[in-house]
Design an enzyme around this catalytic site. Structure first.
Site, PDB file in Angstrom:
ATOM      1  N   ASP A 395     -21.983  -9.963  56.705  1.00  0.00           N
ATOM      2  CA  ASP A 395     -22.375  -8.731  57.387  1.00  0.00           C
ATOM      3  C   ASP A 395     -23.652  -9.002  58.190  1.00  0.00           C
ATOM      4  O   ASP A 395     -24.340 -10.007  57.979  1.00  0.00           O
ATOM      5  CB  ASP A 395     -22.612  -7.633  56.345  1.00  0.00           C
ATOM      6  CG  ASP A 395     -22.663  -6.248  56.956  1.00  0.00           C
ATOM      7  OD1 ASP A 395     -22.102  -6.050  58.048  1.00  0.00           O
ATOM      8  OD2 ASP A 395     -23.259  -5.355  56.334  1.00  0.00           O
ATOM      9  N   GLU A 398     -24.579 -10.381  63.722  1.00  0.00           N
ATOM     10  CA  GLU A 398     -24.469 -10.348  65.190  1.00  0.00           C
ATOM     11  C   GLU A 398     -25.516 -11.245  65.893  1.00  0.00           C
ATOM     12  O   GLU A 398     -25.224 -11.638  67.019  1.00  0.00           O
ATOM     13  CB  GLU A 398     -24.615  -8.902  65.693  1.00  0.00           C
ATOM     14  CG  GLU A 398     -23.462  -8.002  65.367  1.00  0.00           C
ATOM     15  CD  GLU A 398     -23.399  -7.630  63.890  1.00  0.00           C
ATOM     16  OE1 GLU A 398     -22.290  -7.520  63.356  1.00  0.00           O
ATOM     17  OE2 GLU A 398     -24.465  -7.484  63.276  1.00  0.00           O
ATOM     18  N   ASP A 469     -18.793  -0.337  61.147  1.00  0.00           N
ATOM     19  CA  ASP A 469     -19.154   0.963  60.565  1.00  0.00           C
ATOM     20  C   ASP A 469     -18.516   2.112  61.343  1.00  0.00           C
ATOM     21  O   ASP A 469     -19.165   2.821  62.111  1.00  0.00           O
ATOM     22  CB  ASP A 469     -20.673   1.114  60.545  1.00  0.00           C
ATOM     23  CG  ASP A 469     -21.350   0.051  59.695  1.00  0.00           C
ATOM     24  OD1 ASP A 469     -20.695  -0.476  58.792  1.00  0.00           O
ATOM     25  OD2 ASP A 469     -22.524  -0.253  59.944  1.00  0.00           O
TER      26      ASP A 469
END
Length: 793
Positions: A395, A398, A469
């Site tokens: 997670d 990015e 999300d």
């Protein structure tokens, strides 16, 4: 005198070809303002590589496919160069440089916009393509919006976008590959450039489509095949295909942000079993850690992780844990100190590690673009293997930090060619997933499951991906379907969205409908945020629980079909979840917005999702014949139909000629089904074949030939159903085959060699448990051996 646009210093065009060198499969060019290489990678795949300075050594994180020998004829005149393979023709115009691609019989597939071709604005480079009349554009991976990208522009810059809107761009991952469709032709273009890239399919202009990047080379691959599916196969030859997933990862996964302490995790596991909800996975979010520090357990919440994971395995559950890239800056912390000692962190130019703030506080970040950084991560993943963890969930990769503005001047190794953040950013998440996969494979001694939020083209070699999300809203449910279909068009088969929605609390009808759809997506993960209503199936009342249980159970019965379809993905790159554009590319109605959410799950099933608020829905049946999954009512193709929608039933149809293997219901993939494999055959007008596949579901022994594979074929013209000689050394789980025939109403027996076998009438229900409609079928039972089985009717 006014300066001409062609001489403008603000825009540097590629110019005219000045010199040409021809090799067997490559043309090397020098133009007024650039260097270029046009290389035949395969008969159907041509690489175009252009830069305004001499080329750096060739390197790609995405491309793993090698140049294949291809019969290539290259001809040159004063005005053009022609490159001809067995599949297509490329024509390079010299004055000025431009390139066009044709079929062998002269049809134009794709061409540069001749007045614009390729140009630079500062460090940014862009290729301009002429838009063909009626051209559709699909793909580009994780992009919101309609199936058809025409009229829109998109940016690739991996971003943390909590609770994003259904029109937001960019999202979390970058796959700069799209497919163009026009006049009965289709082609693919993959821009392999990790800088921020931009794609324009006629947004704010009526002249061109374009693609470009904010730095680096113009480096793209052009793919042409007659069938769109073959374009995906060539693209995944180039960027790689997924390995076989562990079987448990195809079961239902129960997640929440967050399950803690240990007693709550065990309560969830036992409640799933008590409610007879088949399930294989429970996921732990960041609250399992000690103050969010990676490679730690909170000793108060999880005093005995090894014991807990062993108990979960006894119940048939595997544990997946979240990992973020940020390593908390804390003196004495084991992972942090080891990272400093091994010199694995991203740095500023002055040698100081870059520090950004995330969940644990101020953190340093491993450089996953370095061999050293990835190897260090491999050693850290052993921490999870030693605790009995089976899955790694990447997670925030990015990468994300509070403020969402990592500076441009931080430096990355980039596998030996040091670069700055703008070039490394989009590939960082993929390289983290790679390090997690390699480390888990090394330490687990079985197939790992890896999930990632971020990635780049080729991520399918290492990881599944989910769409981040999302929100518990009707439009997010349907947008999620399109996101997964687009990822499938872009070479990524193992995909997921948070079923039920992550942000906010779903209504009972929305949750009920979303759980039905979840049974027909590749990775079935229920997930919700910590400030929302609990989203386990039993929390929405008995009716919702019954529906969720029915559809989760159906998925488990379909596991032989699903597992075989995943095997197909490992072989040809075709996704499990398939936009109708793959098989019905030139049918204009599949691009209509009212039908764009329909998709195929494997090659047999068509899913038609609708909002839970609708009482009626309009469905398009493409060419062929289609059976209602629940009652075998047959619909003819090439028709639109309005149907009544039921909250407890998802519209699912089976393509005529389909072959669907199924097993008995189990509560976990750790449990063996009964010894009978049911093979459903649906009558149709076209011959079909299905590659049935088994292995042990957990090891890599299948790569050494320890698998069971056979071709099941249906031939309506020859009135035959056959099962080829089984390949591989693995022994099938199933001793018997129950052949179940749909749409063969006037048939009473089949011939197996010299033996005449009676067909028995039966009623079959896919959902069971109170399902009021059934399919009237014929069946017989035969022994399952490895030899050829030929049935004639």
């Amino acid at each position: 005198m006014q300066q001409s646009f062609s001489q403008s210093s603000a825009v540097k065009t590629i110019g005219t070809v000045a010199s040409v060198q021809i090799d067997y499969q490559k043309v090397t060019l020098k133009t007024d303002n650039s260097y270029a290489e046009i290389t035949v990678y395969s008969p159907s795949l041509i690489r175009v590589r252009i830069d305004n300075k001499p080329f750096q050594p060739d390197f790609s994180y995405a491309v793993v496919g090698k140049i294949l020998p291809a019969k290539t004829n290259i001809f040159q005149t004063d005005s053009e160069i022609s490159i001809i393979t067995d599949s297509l023709k490329a024509v390079i115009h010299k004055k000025p440089f431009s390139i066009a691609f044709y079929t062998l019989d002269g049809k134009l597939i794709n061409e540069d916009e001749k007045g614009l071709t390729i140009s630079w604005v500062g460090q940014s480079v862009t290729t301009y393509k002429k838009m063909q009349e009626g051209e559709h554009f699909i793909g580009l991976g994780e992009k919101t919006g309609n199936l058809d990208r025409k009229g829109n522009g998109y940016t690739n810059w991996n971003s943390d976008v909590y609770g994003y809107s259904v029109s937001l761009d960019p999202l979390y991952s970058t796959i700069p590959f799209y497919i163009g469709i026009h006049h009965g032709l289709n082609y693919g273009i993959f821009l392999d450039n990790t800088y921020q890239s931009d794609f324009n399919f006629g947004a704010s202009n009526n002249r061109f489509s374009s693609f470009g990047a904010r730095g680096g080379e113009m480096n793209y691959y052009f793919i042409y095949h007659k069938c769109l599916a073959d374009i995906i196969t060539s693209y995944t030859y180039l960027t790689g295909r997924m390995p076989m997933p562990p079987l448990w990862s195809l079961g239902y996964q129960q997640n929440r942000y967050s399950y803690y302490p240990e007693s709550e995790v065990m309560r969830i596991a036992h409640t799933l079993r008590e409610n007879h909800i088949p399930a294989d996975g429970i996921t732990l979010d960041i609250h399992y850690m000690d103050r969010y520090q990676l490679f730690t357990w909170d000793k108060d919440r999880f005093p005995d992780p090894v014991g807990m994971n062993n108990e979960l395995k006894k119940l048939g559950f595997r544990t997946t844990v979240i990992v973020d890239p940020g390593i908390k800056v804390e003196k004495g912390a084991k992972a942090y100190e080891d990272g400093l000692k091994k010199d694995v962190y991203i740095k500023y130019p002055d040698g100081q590690p870059y520090t950004g703030e995330v969940w644990p506080g101020w953190c340093n970040f491993p450089d996953f673009t370095s061999v050293k950084g990835r190897y260090w991560w491999h050693t850290q993943v052993k921490f999870f293997a030693d605790a009995g963890v089976s899955g790694i969930w990447n997670d925030m990769n990015e990468f994300s930090s509070w403020g969402q503005k990592a500076p441009d001047n931080i430096l990355f190794d980039y596998d030996g060619r040091q670069t700055s953040h703008p070039e490394a950013h989009n590939v960082y998440g993929m390289q983290m997933a790679r390090a997690s996969y390699e480390g888990a494979r090394q330490n687990l001694n079985e197939r790992p499951f890896v999930l990632s939020r971020s990635g780049y083209a080729g991520l399918q070699r290492y990881s599944a991906i989910w769409t981040g999300d999302n929100r518990a809203e009707e439009d997010h449910m349907l947008q999620g379907v399109r996101l997964l279909n687009s990822l499938g068009l872009s070479g990524v088969s193992f995909t997921a969205m948070d079923v039920g929605g992550f942000v906010g609390s779903a209504s009972i009808p929305l949750y009920t409908k979303w759980m039905q759809i979840g049974a027909f997506i590749p990775y079935f993960r229920n997930h919700s945020a910590n400030d929302t209503k609990s989203a386990e199936p039993w929390t929405f009342g008995k009716d919702a629980l019954d529906v969720a249980r029915n559809y989760i159970s159906l998925r488990y019965r379909l596991l032989p079909y699903l597992y075989s379809t995943f095997y197909e993905s490992t072989q040809n790159g075709l996704p499990v979840m398939r936009s109708l554009a793959i098989n019905y590319t030139f049918d204009p109605k599949i691009f209509w917005t009212e039908y764009q959410n329909q998709y195929e799950f494997g090659d047999a099933l068509m899913i038609a999702p609708f909002e839970s608020t609708k009482d009626f829905g309009k469905i398009y049946f493409p060419e062929g014949s289609w059976y209602n999954l629940y009652n075998d009512v047959k619909e003819q193709g090439n028709q639109e139909k309005i149907i009544s929608l039921k909250l407890n039933e998802l519209p699912v149809y089976v393509k005529g000629g389909s072959i669907i293997p199924m097993q008995s219901l189990v509560q976990t993939t750790a449990e063996q089904p009964t010894d009978t494999l049911s093979i459903h055959i649906y009558n149709g007008d076209k011959a079909n074949r299905f590659v049935y596949y088994e292995d042990d579901g957990k090891s890599f022994d299948y790569q050494k030939g320890n698998y069971y594979k056979r071709i099941i074929a249906f031939d309506p013209i020859g009135h035959a159903i056959s099962m080829g000689i089984a390949e591989g050394s693995y022994i099938s789980h199933f001793k018997y085959i129950r052949l179940i025939l749909h749409g063969f109403g006037g048939l009473y027996d089949v011939r197996n060699g010299n033996d005449l076998m009676k067909l028995y009438d039966d009623q079959f229900s896919y959902l069971g448990n109170g399902q009021t409609t059934n399919c009237a079928v014929k069946y017989t039972v035969i022994n399952n051996n490895k030899e050829q089985i030929q049935l004639n009717y």
